[in-house]
Design an enzyme around this catalytic site. Structure first.
Site, short mmCIF file in Angstrom:
data_model
loop_
_atom_site.label_atom_id
_atom_site.label_comp_id
_atom_site.label_asym_id
_atom_site.label_seq_id
_atom_site.Cartn_x
_atom_site.Cartn_y
_atom_site.Cartn_z
N ARG A 69 0.84 -1.21 0.00
CA ARG A 69 0.00 0.00 0.00
C ARG A 69 0.87 1.26 0.00
O ARG A 69 0.56 2.24 -0.67
CB ARG A 69 -0.96 -0.03 1.19
CG ARG A 69 -2.03 1.04 1.08
CD ARG A 69 -3.13 0.84 2.09
NE ARG A 69 -2.63 0.96 3.45
CZ ARG A 69 -3.32 0.63 4.54
NH1 ARG A 69 -4.55 0.16 4.43
NH2 ARG A 69 -2.80 0.77 5.73
N LYS A 85 -2.74 6.42 1.20
CA LYS A 85 -2.59 6.89 2.59
C LYS A 85 -1.67 8.10 2.64
O LYS A 85 -0.48 7.98 2.92
CB LYS A 85 -2.06 5.72 3.45
CG LYS A 85 -2.44 5.84 4.92
CD LYS A 85 -2.35 4.49 5.61
CE LYS A 85 -2.40 4.59 7.10
NZ LYS A 85 -3.69 5.00 7.65
#
Ligand code: PLP
Ligand code: COI
Length: 335
Positions: free
Chosen positions: A77, A180
């Site tokens: 991620r 993120k």
């Protein structure tokens, strides 16, 4: 350390690890006891938001071994976030080595088994090269620090109350919600503060276009249970939660059907249970959803006791993390 009463905050540990990306390569990892970074005032992280972070946890298990939960998924991620924001991505190896080293070097801060606490690992990637035009930096810094944590919500595993916010969005459908970056969290601070003032520890965001579908909570994905089905929103503006990914698998193992789809806000009264899930939130059952625009309150279950599926999924997840149950899919990195 009062391990059993830790909140979710920053506690200084002894070491953090760092690497810098310059001339197309990451430097060997450096350990430091400094909590500070020296930055150029024109660093792109300060002006243009070239910033990514991750959150994962290390647990001291029933057998005394230390396990990091789903390290590779967190690395993937962060790599996706880096690519989207045009930063130099850490390699899987660098990410792994930095997390393992940061945990090992701070071993005395890993909470003992049985306290319910864990060691939170915070990888951070920032653009450190100077730019004034809106362009990606030529230099980056990757830092991993750790800090011991307890529950994210003071309720612990008791149901939380959430407040719907139709007046702010934390992200847009074709924006940065699926990665993120710090900006998503800056965008959530004001609505988070408004909810906190009304005594709601979390905000429930709806889709930015129509406000018809449920997106997620401020720092956790949303899920609900109805008629043997685990339902969780599919949306381009939410963060793909690794906890949610893991719980979906556990739900399937328990014989629940999993629906990963658009979830209408109007479905709320039909849910038997709901919860917020994430590394920090673990599984936080949702007992109450307050919709201030329509002055409506929805109570899930009895509003104060975690529902049976929340308990079952929570127990199964914790058992894997603490080494009490087998880990057939190798979610843990044992160090
Ligand atoms: N959604 C948001 C906005 C988050 O900040 C987090 C926390 O990381 C999550 C969901 C949960 O993701 P994960 O389970 O990977 O920690
Ligand atoms: C996490 O669950 O790791 C998060 O990032 C949530 C929050 C502390 C930002």
């Amino acid at each position: 350390m009062d391990w059993g009463n830790l909140g979710f905050g920053y506690i200084k540990t002894d070491w953090n690890v760092r690497s810098t990306w310059r001339d197309g390569a990451w430097s060997p990892l450096e350990m430091t006891d400094s909590e500070y970074l020296t930055l150029h005032m024109a660093s792109t992280c300060l002006h243009y938001g070239q910033e990514a972070f991750e959150g994962l946890k290390a647990f001291r298990g029933a057998d005394g071994k230390v396990r990091i939960f789903r390290l590779e998924e967190n690395a993937r991620r962060m790599i996706r976030t880096a690519e989207y924001t045009m930063m130099a991505p850490p390699t899987m190896e660098l990410f792994r080595e930095a997390c393992v080293e940061a945990v090992k070097r701070n071993e005395k801060y890993i909470p003992p088994y049985g306290t319910g606490a864990s060691l939170y690992i915070r990888p951070l990637l920032i653009g450190t090269g100077a730019q004034v035009g809106v362009k990606p930096a030529k230099e980056y810094m990757f830092v991993v620090f750790v800090t011991p944590v307890g529950p994210y919500y003071k309720e612990g595993f008791r149901p939380i109350s959430v407040m719907v916010d139709r007046h702010h969005d934390r992200s847009a459908p074709l924006g940065t919600g699926f990665v993120k970056v710090g900006g998503n969290y800056a965008a959530s601070l004001l609505s988070g503060a408004e909810a906190a003032r009304a005594n709601y520890p979390s905000v429930l965001y709806l889709d930015a276009c129509e406000k018809k579908y449920i997106d997620e909570c401020g720092a956790a994905n949303f899920f609900a249970i109805r008629d043997g089905v685990y339902i969780t929103p599919r949306s381009t503006s939410i963060l793909p939660s690794i906890t949610n990914m893991s719980i979906r698998q556990l739900a399937t193992d328990f014989g629940l059907k999993v629906e990963d789809r658009e979830v209408e806000f109007a479905e709320i009264p039909t849910f038997e249970e709901a919860g917020a899930c994430g590394t920090a939130a673990v599984i936080s059952p949702i007992g109450k959803i307050y919709d201030p625009d329509n002055e409506k309150t929805y109570i899930l279950g009895d509003g104060v006791t975690p529902g049976p599926w929340c308990v079952k999924l929570y127990d199964a997840l914790r058992a894997i993390q603490y080494g009490e149950a087998p880990d057939p899919r190798n979610w843990n990195t044992i160090i």
